[in-house]
Design an enzyme around this catalytic site. Sequence first.
Site, PDB file in Angstrom:
ATOM      1  N   TYR A 126     -32.316 -90.871 -30.319  1.00 29.95           N
ATOM      2  CA  TYR A 126     -32.401 -92.255 -30.779  1.00 29.95           C
ATOM      3  C   TYR A 126     -33.808 -92.846 -30.642  1.00 29.95           C
ATOM      4  CZ  TYR A 126     -27.318 -91.970 -30.399  1.00 29.95           C
ATOM      5  OH  TYR A 126     -26.002 -91.594 -30.532  1.00 29.95           O
ATOM      6  N   THR A 127     -34.578 -92.370 -29.695  1.00 25.01           N
ATOM      7  CA  THR A 127     -35.885 -92.978 -29.431  1.00 25.01           C
ATOM      8  C   THR A 127     -36.991 -92.274 -30.204  1.00 25.01           C
ATOM      9  OG1 THR A 127     -36.241 -91.563 -27.495  1.00 25.01           O
ATOM     10  CG2 THR A 127     -35.153 -93.678 -27.121  1.00 25.01           C
TER      11      THR A 127
END
EC number: 5.6.2.2
Length: 862
Positions: A126-127
Amino acid sequence: MEENIFSSNQDIDAIDVEDSIKASYLDYSMSVIIGRALPDARDGLKPVHRRILYAMNDLGVGSRSPYKKSARIVGDVIGKYHPHGDTAVYDALVRMAQNFSMRVPAVDGQGNFGSVDGDGAAAMRYTEARMTVLAEELLRDLDKDTVDFIPNYDDSLSEPDVLPARVPNLLLNGSSGIAVGMATNIPPHSLDELVNGLLTLLDDKEVGLEDIMTHIKGPDFPTGGIIFGKKGIIEAYKTGRGRIKLRAKTHIEKKPNKDVIVVDELPYQVNKAKLHADIADLVKEKLIDGISEVRDESDRDGIRLVIELKRDAMSEIVLNNLFKSTQMEVTFGVIMLAINNKEPKVFSLLELLKLFLNHRKTVIIRRTIFELQKARARAHILEGLKIALDNIDAVINLIKTSADTNSARDGLMAKFGLSELQSNAILDMRLSKLTGLEREKLEAELKEILELIEKLDAILKSETLIENIIRDELLEIKSKFKCPRITDIVDDYDDIDVEDLIPNENMVVTITHRGYIKRVPSKSYEKQKRGGKGKVAVTTYDDDFIESFFTCMSHDTLMFVTDRGQLYWLKVYKIPEGSRTAKGKAVVNLISLQADEKIKAIIPTTDFDESKSLAFFTKNGIVKRTNLSEFKNIRSIGVKAINLDDNDELVTVVIANSEPDESYDDSFEDGEGVSNLQTISEDNSENSLESGKMLFAVTKKGMCIKFALNKVRQIGRVSRGVTAIRFKENLDEVVGAVVIENDSQEILSVSQKGIGKRTTADEYRLQSRGGKGVICMKLTPKTKDLVGVVMVDEEMDLMALTSSGKMIRVDMQSIRKAGRNTSGVIVVNVDGDEVVSIARCPKEESDDDDIVADDTQEQDME
C-alpha cells in the site's frame, strides 16, 4: 542391514566439538557484527540501509522522481543484495522515513509509515517511497569510483562497501543495534552544529573536546525534549559511553481554579499512547495524586497530551511525580560503537569527526583522480581532432585513398603520430565538425579541459585545496538543509529539588477543629492598627471553628504532633493553597492519621539540625526536650514523639538551639520532688543566663515561669518529660510557651478579650523548673483568661484569630509596653467575640492606616 557409509579404508579426521562450536559461533558473531547489526563509522549506515538506498538509486527513485511502491523496492533489495526476510527490510525502510525516528529522514514515504503512538506502518503493497535529498547527498559521486564495490551475495552483481556520504550521517541520525556480545546506541545531532564542529576541526587539527562542544552542544533528538545536564554528554563524547537524562517538554496552562499540564514534546523513542495509558493507570491506582483527567489532543500540528489537575493540586509537584514515575523522563545510554576497517570499536566524538573528514578526503581524492583521468582522456581525443583539423586536406585525402577503416586508422597513426583512440575519433567525426565555428568550439573545449587538468592535478598535490573542497561542501550542505537545534539543554537537576520550582513565600497555615487545613499567602491579610476589626480568615462549617494557625515559609517542613503523641511530616507547599475564605482540605488526606487521632500541635522547621531541640509543653505543665535530629527520618505512619498521661494533652512545641544539659536530681523526671527546688536568686540569674537560652511558659490564669533551657535535659522520643510549672489553681493549665534568647527581649501576651501588652523578659525572674511561677498578666473580667504569648520582633507582626474565624494583623511596635503585673491595652477589638489564638507573621506593607484604635488604661497590679 543398514549400509555403513564409511569405507574401512577411508580417512576420517576427528575434530573437537567444543572447538568447532567456538569457531562457528565466532564466525556467526562476526557476521552479525560486521554484516548486520552495527553501522559503518564513515557513512553511518548498516548494510540493510545502504542496500535499500543503493537499490532505490538503481531504480531511479530520486527526490524529484515519482514515488514507487515499497514492495517493488523491497523486492529489489532482497533479490539483488539482501537475502533476508522482506519484513526486516521493510521495517528498515519504514524507519528511514519516520521523522520521529530520524533527525533528517533518508526516505520520503507516502502513505501510513507509522506514528509516535507505536502504530505500525501499512503493508508494503500500500505504501510508496522515494529518496530524500539527504539520501542523494549520501549517494552523490558514487559513479565516480569514490568507494570500493564488493560482490553481492551470489556474485552476480556488485554493491558499494560504503557510500561517499557528503553528510556526517552517523552523528546526524544516530544508530542503534544489538550484535553478539555488544550493542550500539548513538544519539542523533543537529546538522548545523555538526558542520560547525567539522569546520572547527578542519581549521585546527589539535582542537580539544571543550572547543568542539562550543559548537556541538549535545544530542539533538527528532522529538525534541529537554536534556538535563552536560556531565553525561561530556562523558559520552570523551569516552564513547555515557548516560543522558532526557525529559518531556511541558508547559502549564492556567484555568479557573485549576492548572493544566500540557506535554508538547516527548523524550526520544517514547510511545505516546503507552505513556498516556501509564499515566491513567497510575492515577487509577492512586500512585499519583492531583490528576483528574488525561487526554490526547495531538494532531498534525504536533503533540499535545493534556493532563488536567484537581483544584487543590500543585502543578509543580504533580509534574515532578510524573517525571519520576513515567517515561516523561528517560535515560538515554550512549554507546558510540561502530565499524571501522572491518572491526568494531567504541569511538569518542573527536574520533568520529576525524573519521568522517578522512573519509571525505579519500572520496575527494578518488573523485579527483577519476575526473582527472576522464579529463586527460578527453584532452587526448581533442588534441587528435585538432591535429586532424590543422591537416584537414591531408587527412581527407588519406581516408579517401585507404582501402578500409583499418588501413585508414593505421595511416593516420603512422603519418600524424596519433594514437588508436585519436584515430578512431577522427574517423568517427562528422563533416559538420569541419566548419569554422565547430573548430573554435573544439579549441575552446580543449583549452577548458587543459585548465581543468591543471586544477585537478593541483588538488591532488595540495592537502589544503582538498580541505577547502571539504569546507565548501560542508557549507553547501548546511545551507541546503538548515537544521537548527530542537532539543533544549539545561543545567542538571540532580541537585535540584522540586522545592526549587516553588517560590519560598510567607504563608499563613490554618487548621480547624474538624481537621481542615489550608495555606494562604500572608500578604492576603493587610496590616491594621491596634483595635482593628480584622478580616474573615476562613469560612467554616456550622459545627467547625479554627483551632490553630501559624505563619511559616512554603519550603518549611511541618511536624504534626497528635493527641496520641505521634509526629508526622508534611511540606508546607503540599498543603493546598486556598483563598482567604476557603474552607481548606481535610488533613487526613495529606498525612496518615489514624481513626479519631487529632492534631494538637504543628511545628514548622527549615531543617533537622542536631544543634536544635524540640521542647514539648503539655496542658498539665509537663515539659520534655528531644533533639530535633530524632525526627529527621519519619515514616508515613509517623513516629512517637511524647508519652502523655491519660488526662493530659499537648499544648505547644517550640524549637530551641540545643544547650549542654546541667546535672540535676533525677527524681524530678516524673514531676515529683518539686519541694526540693530552690528559686534562683537575682544575683545568680545573670550567671545562669550566660549559660544559654530560657524557656517561658504561661498559664490560662495569668501565671508564668521562666527557667533555663539546659535545666531540661534532652531525652528520647518516647519519654514522658518533667514538670515545668505547678499550678496555684486547680482549673489552671498551660496555654503557651516561648524560647527567650536574652532578657532584653520583649514578650507579648494577649487575653481572650483582645487585651495585650509588651513586657521585657527581665521583669520575669528566673526560677527553677517546677516552681509555681509569677504573675504574667493581671486578669479581670474585662480581659478574661490569657490566650498565649509570642516573642516581640520588629521584623514581625502579630496575627490574632477570633472564635468567629476573623484574623487581624497588628504591628507589634504599636502595642504599648507595660509591666509584668498589668493588663495592657486593646490589641484586637473583638466586639463580643473572643481571641482564641495568636501567632507572629512577617511584616507586610499596610494599606489600612486610617483605622482608629481605642486604648485602655494600664492598671498597676503590683
